[in-house]
Design an enzyme around this catalytic site. Structure first.
Site, mmCIF file in Angstrom:
data_model
loop_
_atom_site.group_PDB
_atom_site.id
_atom_site.type_symbol
_atom_site.label_atom_id
_atom_site.label_comp_id
_atom_site.label_asym_id
_atom_site.label_seq_id
_atom_site.Cartn_x
_atom_site.Cartn_y
_atom_site.Cartn_z
ATOM 1 N N ARG A 3 47.823 75.830 53.777
ATOM 2 C CA ARG A 3 46.920 75.099 52.891
ATOM 3 C C ARG A 3 47.491 74.906 51.487
ATOM 4 N NH1 ARG A 3 41.052 77.907 54.457
ATOM 5 N NH2 ARG A 3 40.931 76.959 56.514
ATOM 6 N N ARG A 27 43.810 83.040 51.641
ATOM 7 C CA ARG A 27 43.040 83.402 52.823
ATOM 8 C C ARG A 27 43.403 82.494 53.995
ATOM 9 N NH1 ARG A 27 38.846 81.444 55.358
ATOM 10 N NH2 ARG A 27 38.157 80.018 53.740
ATOM 11 N N SER A 40 37.491 69.678 58.641
ATOM 12 C CA SER A 40 38.298 70.723 59.261
ATOM 13 C C SER A 40 39.780 70.367 59.195
ATOM 14 C CB SER A 40 37.896 70.890 60.715
ATOM 15 O OG SER A 40 38.834 71.720 61.355
ATOM 16 N N GLY A 64 25.608 89.692 52.883
ATOM 17 C CA GLY A 64 24.364 90.281 52.395
ATOM 18 C C GLY A 64 23.331 90.467 53.498
ATOM 19 N N HIS A 119 37.935 75.537 47.063
ATOM 20 C CA HIS A 119 37.207 75.879 48.281
ATOM 21 C C HIS A 119 36.785 77.340 48.347
ATOM 22 C CE1 HIS A 119 35.999 75.856 52.418
ATOM 23 N NE2 HIS A 119 37.022 76.574 52.845
ATOM 24 N N LEU A 121 34.549 84.366 57.524
ATOM 25 C CA LEU A 121 33.370 84.803 58.282
ATOM 26 C C LEU A 121 33.604 86.221 58.793
ATOM 27 C CD1 LEU A 121 32.555 81.539 60.293
ATOM 28 C CD2 LEU A 121 31.832 82.218 58.021
#
Lengths: 636, 256
Positions: free
Chosen positions: A331, A435, A285, A46, A401, A441
């Protein structure tokens, strides 16, 4: 049925975006100031969109429910941002980043969008450095990179463990400059509660001023939603306390299709729940898995402290099941297996936690070397748990997450409602069913800095500059419905708090619509969510008034939406009779227990249309893989 | 994890709005030592709501110590007694059973109380809008590795850029000075080549808006650094002062 046209340009994948940019219609520079654009949300997507559209000369109104744009949850991203710079000379390329992202997404993303993402990734790094983002550097003064999330090349740029903070503050700076120049007007402490659609096009929003409780109508020629993901539907997640799905959901109710809600990412290395009062979960992390070994006791209900469980009675289950990748499996695989061992009662003290043990690394490279690599994470762990991880193995457990699903968008990032654009985590387009690390990011900034500034022009070029009248019946009707909702919530005066009901919803979802799903469980979940929704509207207690700062009321509206969205999440999971990425259906697994994709029947985007509370209709966008061959992920 | 709860006496600031007279409400609260102070307030609020009473208004968001939203003064210390810890990272095991905790909003002339523990920190945004950026339009940037930057400067710049904009420095200062906050942003850019073209204009513009928004002067007590949850160094203030004086001493705009 909604007609879903992805509007992917013709041509070779490497040329689509360049050709398309040239073929787009342009808005005359002198005319840009006649167009008002609303941007909701000031996170990476945004803030970067609002700033860049302001630079181009559009009149931008930016909205955030925070006191300042800088608080958006992009700020908490730790690891880094990917780009195909190939600064390390390790054979990275735009094509490789594209390939890794499509494969990592388990072949459920749209190829053309992903290629464009990889293509503009390099521009993002240039832009951020020019903004004064202090990325990590080598002694020679060049930018440093690391390998992240199992990638075989070092393409991740980072700023200590605070990459999200630094990138967001860079975008916030650009936004501030446009505010200073008068191109962007910022509306803080405003929550979007409805989308206004006039003659089938998005023309405005209704917001509630969170300080005064007043509703406001805002009109524009286009609306951009960059309002983040929906993982707080699970109550406990790594999202910020205020992160919510309300803006997306209200847009969905006004006609925008919701795509792939069942694609949810549950991150393996988070701190376990400490007790009833837990308000959110904290991620550490996943680089910890490079040196930490994950294990549980072989025995169910073992309450011995870890140092009294001998090696022979420990099960290093990831190393046992996946000898090639061991503790570095993706993950979703790591998370699912943690759930399984805890379901068997073999978690720490029979509960929901597994050990992440650095004893082997201490012996191999020494405590000091471990401290060099992970010192800040060890400190964080000790601060939160009060336990010294240099002495006692860490305990971890997966946590909700990131939302890969979101509002459906075409190649222009426009939803099926013309004039409504959706960016960042709020849309569905780039990550498929899973992802990769350091890609969120990248996508937020790609959408905001380098995609929307072009595609929105192409849309506005054919629009008349006249704004919709905020006094029109559509605006009045939307404002009235927002006010009626507030009144209704305040009038129930039942016995349960908003949080109590949200917690119940979260437990249903994490248990039955979490890391591992079954047809039976999903059907039960749908029924339980419907019951909870009824319970909420009969028995919730929202104290205070509507015309004042009322945080309970804010939460109540969000939870009311989750109680509808949660059902759609379960329905989408039930519809998808296959396993892929973050969506695992126990009925669909290989004999080895791995995800079984069913490309013949399910290589499509599931886009749901709102048909009233609990009612949805499915439309499909078929996915074609012309550049990357469909293959099965294997981590054995 | 442990279940040996402790009981605390909480004296919490209540104030209906910016014009109302405030007071302390008292609560006895049993809490798990593993809870954060904000989770304890969640529990107090849930109880209040269940009784039909108005909950305590306080702000928080990420609860990981990075967004800067939360900010309470606990026993007079912004973000509580632990060094380099944001309020959300303050866990109850740091307090003793039976202890009394005074929980207040950040106190400063520039931070008006909005309600209970929520204050208005919009002055910080105004300062940033005046110059907290480099004026690069999207798309005009050269290759990221075109200008090498020494690791030392990049690291020092990041040390300054870690500021979370919470306002603890202002609340800690007897003058309500925002010098640590402003100098962190000024320093981040002063240390980088990308910040040089606007270096001296930036510092003057940001200081001007700082002065206009009721933030006081710096008298070098360093309370800001002591209370800063990110440990931002006061050496940034010295760097900003040098730049500011240099800009003011030279009548024409100076370069470098």
């Amino acid at each position: 049925m909604i007609k879903l046209n992805s509007n992917v340009p013709e041509g070779n994948i490497t040329e689509k975006w360049s050709n398309y940019k040239f073929s787009m219609k342009l808005v005359n520079p002198a005319n840009k100031r006649k167009f008002d654009i609303i941007v909701v949300g000031t996170g990476l997507a945004g803030a970067s969109a609002a700033a860049t559209l302001g630079e181009l000369g559009y009149k931008v109104k930016a909205f955030t429910y925070h006191d300042s744009p800088r608080r958006a949850h992009s700020i908490a991203a730790q690891g880094g941002i990917n780009a195909a710079k190939n600064y390390q000379n390790d054979a990275d390329s735009v094509y490789r980043l594209f390939y890794d992202t499509v494969k990592g997404g388990d072949f459920r993303a749209r190829e053309a969008n992903v290629y464009r993402l990889a293509e503009v990734s390099n521009n993002i790094i240039d832009q951020c450095v020019a903004q004064g983002v202090p990325f990590a550097r080598e002694y020679g003064g060049t930018l440093a990179n690391r390998s992240f999330g199992g990638a075989q090349v070092s393409r991740t740029f980072y700023a200590r463990g605070e990459t999200g903070q630094q990138l967001l503050l860079g975008a916030y700076g650009s936004l501030n400059r446009q505010i200073h120049l008068g191109n962007v007007e910022i509306f803080s402490r405003r929550e979007m509660l409805d989308l206004v659609v006039v003659d089938g096009k998005a023309k405005g929003i209704i917001v509630r001023n969170l300080l005064t409780g007043e509703t406001e109508r805002h009109s524009a020629q286009a609306v951009v939603l960059a309002t983040g993901g929906y993982m707080n539907v699970y109550y406990l997640s790594t999202n910020a306390m205020n992160s919510n799905a309300t803006a997306s959901w209200r847009a969905h109710k006004r006609g925008a299709a919701f795509a792939n809600p069942a694609y949810t990412q549950i991150h393996p290395t988070c701190l376990p729940v400490h007790g009833e009062a837990q308000s959110k979960l904290v991620l550490m992390s996943e680089s910890l898995r490079n040196d930490g070994r994950i294990w549980v006791s072989k025995k169910a209900g073992d309450t011995r402290p870890p140092d009294q469980i001998p090696e022979s009675e420990r099960d290093y289950y990831l190393e046992r099941k996946y000898p090639a990748f061991g503790n570095l499996v993706p993950r979703d695989v790591a998370s699912r297996n943690a759930k399984y061992v805890c379901d068997e009662g073999r978690g720490v003290n029979g509960g929901r936690a597994v050990y992440l043990d650095f004893a082997e690394a201490f012996n191999r490279i020494g405590k000091d070397a471990v401290k060099d690599r992970y010192g800040n994470l060890f400190d964080m762990y000790q601060n939160i748990t009060g336990v010294d991880p240099y002495e006692v193995p860490m305990q971890i457990y997966p946590a909700p997450h990131y939302a890969m699903g979101g509002l459906w968008v075409d190649y222009n990032l426009m939803s099926n409602v013309p004039g409504l654009f959706v960016l960042g985590e709020a849309n569905f387009s780039d990550h498929g069913a899973n992802r990769l690390g350091a890609s969120a990011l990248m996508q937020g900034l790609a959408d905001g800095y380098f995609v929307i500034p072009y595609t929105i022009g192409n849309y506005l070029a054919t629009e008349k500059p006249e704004k919709a009248n905020p006094e029109s019946s559509e605006f009045k009707e939307a404002e009235k419905s927002v006010r009626d909702d507030v009144k209704k919530l305040l009038s129930i005066n039942g016995k349960q708090t908003v949080d109590a009901i949200h917690k119940k919803l979260g437990l249903v979802l994490i248990d039955k619509v979490g890391m591992s799903r079954t047809e039976k469980g999903l059907n039960e979940a749908i029924k339980q969510i419907r019951d909870l929704r009824e319970e909420f509207w009969k028995d919730v207690k929202v104290v205070g008034k509507g015309e004042e700062l009322n945080q309970t009321l804010e939460r109540a509206g969000r939870v009311a939406d989750y109680l509808q969205f949660g059902e759609l999440l379960a329905k989408d999971a039930l519809n998808r009779n296959e396993s892929c990425g973050g969506h695992f259906r126990e009925e669909y697994q290989t004999p080895e227990g791995e995800a079984l994709r069913r490309d013949d029947e399910y290589a499509y985007v599931a886009a749901w249309e709102y048909k009233g509370p609990g009612e949805s209709e499915l439309s499909k966008e078929n996915l074609e893989f012309t550049n990357i061959k469909l293959a099965t992920r294997s981590y054995k | 994890m442990s279940d040996n709860h402790i009981t605390l006496k909480l004296k919490i600031w209540r104030q209906e709005n910016k014009n109302a007279k405030g007071h302390f409400d008292e609560f006895n609260q049993k809490v798990s030592p593993d809870s954060s102070i904000l989770e304890m307030l969640d529990e107090v609020n849930n109880k209040l709501e269940a009784e039909g009473k108005i909950p305590i208004a306080f702000e928080s968001d990420c609860r990981e110590g990075i967004c800067g939203t939360c900010g309470l003064a606990v026993n007079g210390h912004p973000h509580g007694p632990l060094p380099k810890t944001a309020t959300c990272q303050l866990h109850m095991r740091n307090f003793k059973d039976g202890e009394t905790l005074y929980i207040e909003p950040f106190r400063a002339a520039a931070f008006q109380v909005i309600k209970d523990l929520i204050v208005d920190r919009s002055g910080f945004d105004k300062i940033q809008q005046a110059g907290g950026y480099t004026s690069f339009n999207t798309g005009s940037a050269p290759d990221a590795n075109a200008i090498p930057i020494s690791k030392t400067n990049a690291d020092l710049s990041l040390d300054a850029a870690e500021c979370i904009g919470c306002g603890a420095c202002v609340a800690a200062c007897k003058n309500s000075s925002a010098m640590l906050f402003v100098s962190a942003k000024v320093s981040q850019f002063a240390l980088l080549p990308q910040g040089q073209p606007e270096r001296y204009d930036r510092v003057q513009a940001m200081v001007k808006v700082m002065d206009e928004n009721f933030f006081g002067s710096c008298t070098n007590t360093y309370a800001c650094e002591a209370e800063c949850p990110k440990g931002i160094s006061v050496s940034n203030i010295a760097r900003m002062n040098r730049d500011y004086f240099k800009a003011k001493l030279c009548e024409e705009k100076v370069e470098g």
